[in-house]
Design a protein around this motif. Structure first.
Motif, PDB file in Angstrom:
ATOM      1  N   THR A  31       0.751  -1.116  -0.020  1.00 31.14           N
ATOM      2  CA  THR A  31      -0.081  -0.102  -0.007  1.00 31.14           C
ATOM      3  C   THR A  31       0.811   1.414   0.065  1.00 31.14           C
ATOM      4  O   THR A  31       0.571   2.298  -0.870  1.00 31.14           O
ATOM      5  CB  THR A  31      -0.877  -0.071   1.251  1.00 31.14           C
ATOM      6  N   TYR A  32       1.937   1.293   0.793  1.00 28.39           N
ATOM      7  CA  TYR A  32       2.720   2.397   0.931  1.00 28.39           C
ATOM      8  C   TYR A  32       3.316   2.749  -0.522  1.00 28.39           C
ATOM      9  O   TYR A  32       3.603   3.793  -0.761  1.00 28.39           O
ATOM     10  CB  TYR A  32       3.940   2.260   2.097  1.00 28.39           C
ATOM     11  N   ASN A  33       3.981   1.605  -1.061  1.00 22.33           N
ATOM     12  CA  ASN A  33       4.867   1.756  -2.206  1.00 22.33           C
ATOM     13  C   ASN A  33       3.786   2.347  -3.392  1.00 22.33           C
ATOM     14  O   ASN A  33       4.105   3.173  -4.185  1.00 22.33           O
ATOM     15  CB  ASN A  33       5.461   0.319  -2.586  1.00 22.33           C
ATOM     16  N   HIS A  34       2.531   1.758  -3.405  1.00 20.59           N
ATOM     17  CA  HIS A  34       1.614   1.985  -4.579  1.00 20.59           C
ATOM     18  C   HIS A  34       1.227   3.645  -4.143  1.00 20.59           C
ATOM     19  O   HIS A  34       1.007   4.360  -5.305  1.00 20.59           O
ATOM     20  CB  HIS A  34       0.362   1.300  -4.336  1.00 20.59           C
ATOM     21  N   LEU A  35       1.051   4.092  -3.091  1.00 19.77           N
ATOM     22  CA  LEU A  35       0.495   5.459  -2.890  1.00 19.77           C
ATOM     23  C   LEU A  35       1.725   6.369  -3.264  1.00 19.77           C
ATOM     24  O   LEU A  35       1.419   7.499  -3.612  1.00 19.77           O
ATOM     25  CB  LEU A  35       0.164   5.531  -1.417  1.00 19.77           C
ATOM     26  N   LEU A  36       2.904   5.731  -2.823  1.00 16.17           N
ATOM     27  CA  LEU A  36       3.946   6.793  -3.185  1.00 16.17           C
ATOM     28  C   LEU A  36       4.201   6.953  -4.901  1.00 16.17           C
ATOM     29  O   LEU A  36       4.492   7.963  -5.287  1.00 16.17           O
ATOM     30  CB  LEU A  36       5.109   6.216  -2.668  1.00 16.17           C
ATOM     31  N   VAL A  37       3.833   5.717  -5.548  1.00  9.57           N
ATOM     32  CA  VAL A  37       4.062   5.944  -7.067  1.00  9.57           C
ATOM     33  C   VAL A  37       2.737   6.955  -7.592  1.00  9.57           C
ATOM     34  O   VAL A  37       3.114   7.800  -8.528  1.00  9.57           O
ATOM     35  CB  VAL A  37       3.901   4.585  -7.570  1.00  9.57           C
ATOM     36  N   ALA A  38       1.627   6.523  -6.814  1.00 11.02           N
ATOM     37  CA  ALA A  38       0.436   7.380  -7.418  1.00 11.02           C
ATOM     38  C   ALA A  38       0.739   8.912  -7.047  1.00 11.02           C
ATOM     39  O   ALA A  38       0.522   9.969  -7.863  1.00 11.02           O
ATOM     40  CB  ALA A  38      -0.566   7.192  -6.597  1.00 11.02           C
ATOM     41  N   LEU A  65      -7.092  -0.703   9.652  1.00 16.07           N
ATOM     42  CA  LEU A  65      -6.298   0.399  10.076  1.00 16.07           C
ATOM     43  C   LEU A  65      -4.603   0.440  10.007  1.00 16.07           C
ATOM     44  O   LEU A  65      -4.235   1.548   9.961  1.00 16.07           O
ATOM     45  CB  LEU A  65      -6.613   0.227  11.645  1.00 16.07           C
ATOM     46  N   ALA A  66      -4.071  -0.851   9.708  1.00 14.12           N
ATOM     47  CA  ALA A  66      -2.740  -0.577   9.328  1.00 14.12           C
ATOM     48  C   ALA A  66      -2.468  -0.218   8.029  1.00 14.12           C
ATOM     49  O   ALA A  66      -1.509   0.744   7.676  1.00 14.12           O
ATOM     50  CB  ALA A  66      -2.422  -2.259   9.338  1.00 14.12           C
ATOM     51  N   LEU A  67      -3.448  -0.261   7.050  1.00 13.70           N
ATOM     52  CA  LEU A  67      -3.163   0.286   5.743  1.00 13.70           C
ATOM     53  C   LEU A  67      -3.303   1.730   5.765  1.00 13.70           C
ATOM     54  O   LEU A  67      -2.888   2.444   5.216  1.00 13.70           O
ATOM     55  CB  LEU A  67      -4.539  -0.253   4.723  1.00 13.70           C
ATOM     56  N   ALA A  68      -4.376   2.168   6.825  1.00 16.21           N
ATOM     57  CA  ALA A  68      -4.595   3.564   6.762  1.00 16.21           C
ATOM     58  C   ALA A  68      -3.459   4.163   7.406  1.00 16.21           C
ATOM     59  O   ALA A  68      -3.154   5.430   7.066  1.00 16.21           O
ATOM     60  CB  ALA A  68      -6.065   3.822   7.536  1.00 16.21           C
ATOM     61  N   ASN A  73       1.584   7.795   7.353  1.00 14.52           N
ATOM     62  CA  ASN A  73       2.974   7.610   7.528  1.00 14.52           C
ATOM     63  C   ASN A  73       3.370   8.422   6.300  1.00 14.52           C
ATOM     64  O   ASN A  73       4.468   8.913   6.322  1.00 14.52           O
ATOM     65  CB  ASN A  73       3.719   6.316   7.735  1.00 14.52           C
ATOM     66  N   LEU A  74       3.056   7.942   5.062  1.00 14.34           N
ATOM     67  CA  LEU A  74       3.557   8.627   3.827  1.00 14.34           C
ATOM     68  C   LEU A  74       3.172  10.082   3.746  1.00 14.34           C
ATOM     69  O   LEU A  74       4.088  10.643   3.241  1.00 14.34           O
ATOM     70  CB  LEU A  74       2.867   7.945   2.475  1.00 14.34           C
ATOM     71  N   LYS A  90      11.269   7.261   0.385  1.00 17.55           N
ATOM     72  CA  LYS A  90      11.536   6.120  -0.366  1.00 17.55           C
ATOM     73  C   LYS A  90      10.750   4.854  -0.499  1.00 17.55           C
ATOM     74  O   LYS A  90       9.907   4.821   0.449  1.00 17.55           O
ATOM     75  CB  LYS A  90      12.992   5.638   0.346  1.00 17.55           C
ATOM     76  N   PHE A  91      10.976   4.129  -1.344  1.00 19.39           N
ATOM     77  CA  PHE A  91      10.178   2.820  -1.256  1.00 19.39           C
ATOM     78  C   PHE A  91      10.440   1.706  -0.071  1.00 19.39           C
ATOM     79  O   PHE A  91      11.702   2.018   0.188  1.00 19.39           O
ATOM     80  CB  PHE A  91      10.251   2.224  -2.623  1.00 19.39           C
ATOM     81  N   LYS A  92       9.572   1.269   0.196  1.00 18.06           N
ATOM     82  CA  LYS A  92       9.757   0.043   1.580  1.00 18.06           C
ATOM     83  C   LYS A  92      10.226  -0.995   0.421  1.00 18.06           C
ATOM     84  O   LYS A  92       9.400  -1.560  -0.459  1.00 18.06           O
ATOM     85  CB  LYS A  92       8.799  -0.259   2.274  1.00 18.06           C
ATOM     86  N   HIS A  93      11.379  -1.748   1.093  1.00 16.85           N
ATOM     87  CA  HIS A  93      11.760  -3.098   0.535  1.00 16.85           C
ATOM     88  C   HIS A  93      11.534  -4.172   1.479  1.00 16.85           C
ATOM     89  O   HIS A  93      11.451  -4.160   2.521  1.00 16.85           O
ATOM     90  CB  HIS A  93      13.092  -2.968   0.195  1.00 16.85           C
ATOM     91  N   LYS A  94      11.169  -5.461   0.831  1.00 17.92           N
ATOM     92  CA  LYS A  94      11.028  -6.709   1.494  1.00 17.92           C
ATOM     93  C   LYS A  94      12.226  -7.126   2.130  1.00 17.92           C
ATOM     94  O   LYS A  94      12.338  -7.875   3.206  1.00 17.92           O
ATOM     95  CB  LYS A  94      10.420  -7.818   0.697  1.00 17.92           C
ATOM     96  N   SER A  95      13.381  -6.698   1.464  1.00 20.68           N
ATOM     97  CA  SER A  95      14.979  -7.444   2.147  1.00 20.68           C
ATOM     98  C   SER A  95      15.206  -6.578   3.371  1.00 20.68           C
ATOM     99  O   SER A  95      16.166  -7.071   4.066  1.00 20.68           O
ATOM    100  CB  SER A  95      15.869  -7.032   0.874  1.00 20.68           C
ATOM    101  N   ASN A  96      14.510  -5.564   3.875  1.00 17.73           N
ATOM    102  CA  ASN A  96      14.793  -4.988   5.114  1.00 17.73           C
ATOM    103  C   ASN A  96      14.546  -5.957   6.004  1.00 17.73           C
ATOM    104  O   ASN A  96      13.372  -6.684   6.253  1.00 17.73           O
ATOM    105  CB  ASN A  96      13.931  -3.550   5.343  1.00 17.73           C
TER     106      ASN A  96
END
Length: 309
Positions: A31-38, A65-68, A73-74, A90-96
């Motif tokens: 969700t965070y990454n898609h909202l950042l792209v948008a 609520l976690a998505l909201a 946060n963005l 910055k984008f959030k990464h799964k590798s973190n």
């Protein structure tokens, strides 16, 4: 005085609960990454988690609520960027290695009962190491995990903090690389000593280098070298223990100061002049961590903190 106070506990989820947490981490990151792209594309209609759910139905299975909170946060990251306080989001990464999500307490959806934690969207209770009693009203909970193996919860509460009795005493403190504060050992009448722990860490680090050389010699990738990975995990546990013991000392020392002194003066100029040929146990980063604790505790308990610099 009414303040926001956070409590951090280690939790021990079962396999089904772990899968739920890991899935929620992924949905929040998605969700965070898609909202950042948008936001970068500057579309006419603002993208929201609710609109994303229509296009990606799997998001409905997680905590809304976690998505909201991912969206909030963005928005906060953008406010910090536009005010010059931080870089562009910055984008959030799964590798973190660290993943997390935050959910809110709405109508008693987050509570602790007999050493177990209730969270929204999760039907079963999660076992928690409840080592400190929470007296305030729970506002939110942040679930975090390191490498999806060690799980923690940070519970944010609103609490009433009573002011401490006045002592009419004052003190001047200064940074010391060996004691954190000049004379802190005599102040607390306790001994802070991590020599044995530091020795263990040094030994494990040396062994880790040897194991790495052996693995390379045998042409085994480090990710597949079992002995190397076991030793690496042991080193990580020792380093976490070292950090936790330091933070515990910071809490004890800062609380002692606000209990016994009404006025605490900080001589910051000595920080630069105190780097003598001595063993550096406490770095400047440690000093700033301690100073932050001293700032908010002085504010909480009605004491005065003066920066002489």
């Amino acid at each position: 005085m009414s303040v926001l106070k956070a409590y951090r506990f280690k939790i021990y989820p079962d396999e089904a609960q772990k899968q739920f947490f890991v899935a929620t981490f992924g949905c929040v990151r998605f969700t965070y990454n898609h909202l950042l792209v948008a936001s970068q594309q500057k579309k006419e209609q603002k993208l929201t988690p609710a609109k994303l759910k229509k296009e990606y139905p799997f998001l409905k299975e997680t905590d809304s609520l976690a998505l909201a909170n991912a969206q909030r946060n963005l928005e906060k990251a953008f406010r910090r960027y536009f005010t010059g306080k931080s870089d562009f989001p910055k984008f959030k990464h799964k590798s973190n290695p660290w993943q997390s999500y935050t959910t809110n307490n709405q109508g008693h959806t987050i509570y602790l009962k007999e050493g177990q934690l209730k969270l929204p969207k999760l039907k079963s209770l999660v076992k928690v190491n409840y080592h400190r009693e929470i007296t305030g009203q729970i506002k939110s909970a942040t679930i975090s995990a390191k490498n999806n193996t060690d799980f923690y919860v940070s519970i944010l509460c609103v609490e009433e903090i009573p002011s401490l009795p006045q002592t009419s005493q004052s003190i001047t403190i200064a940074y010391s690389p060996s004691e954190l504060l000049e004379g802190s050992q005599s102040l607390l009448q306790i001994t802070f000593n991590q020599d044995s722990l530091v020795t263990k860490i040094d030994k494990v680090q040396k062994k880790l280098k040897i194991r790495a050389k052996v693995a390379r010699k045998n042409r085994i990738p480090l990710a597949e070298a079992k002995n190397y990975q076991k030793l690496k995990e042991r080193l990580a546990r020792l380093q976490v223990s070292q950090k936790e013991k330091k933070e515990d000392f910071f809490d004890q020392l800062s609380y002692y100061l606000v209990c016994h002194f009404d006025q605490i003066m900080v001589d910051a100029t000595i920080i630069e002049n105190n780097q003598e040929a001595c063993t550096v146990v406490f770095t400047k980063a440690d000093w700033h961590c301690f100073y932050k604790k001293l700032v908010y505790k002085s504010n909480w308990y009605g004491k005065k903190l003066i920066d002489l610099d």
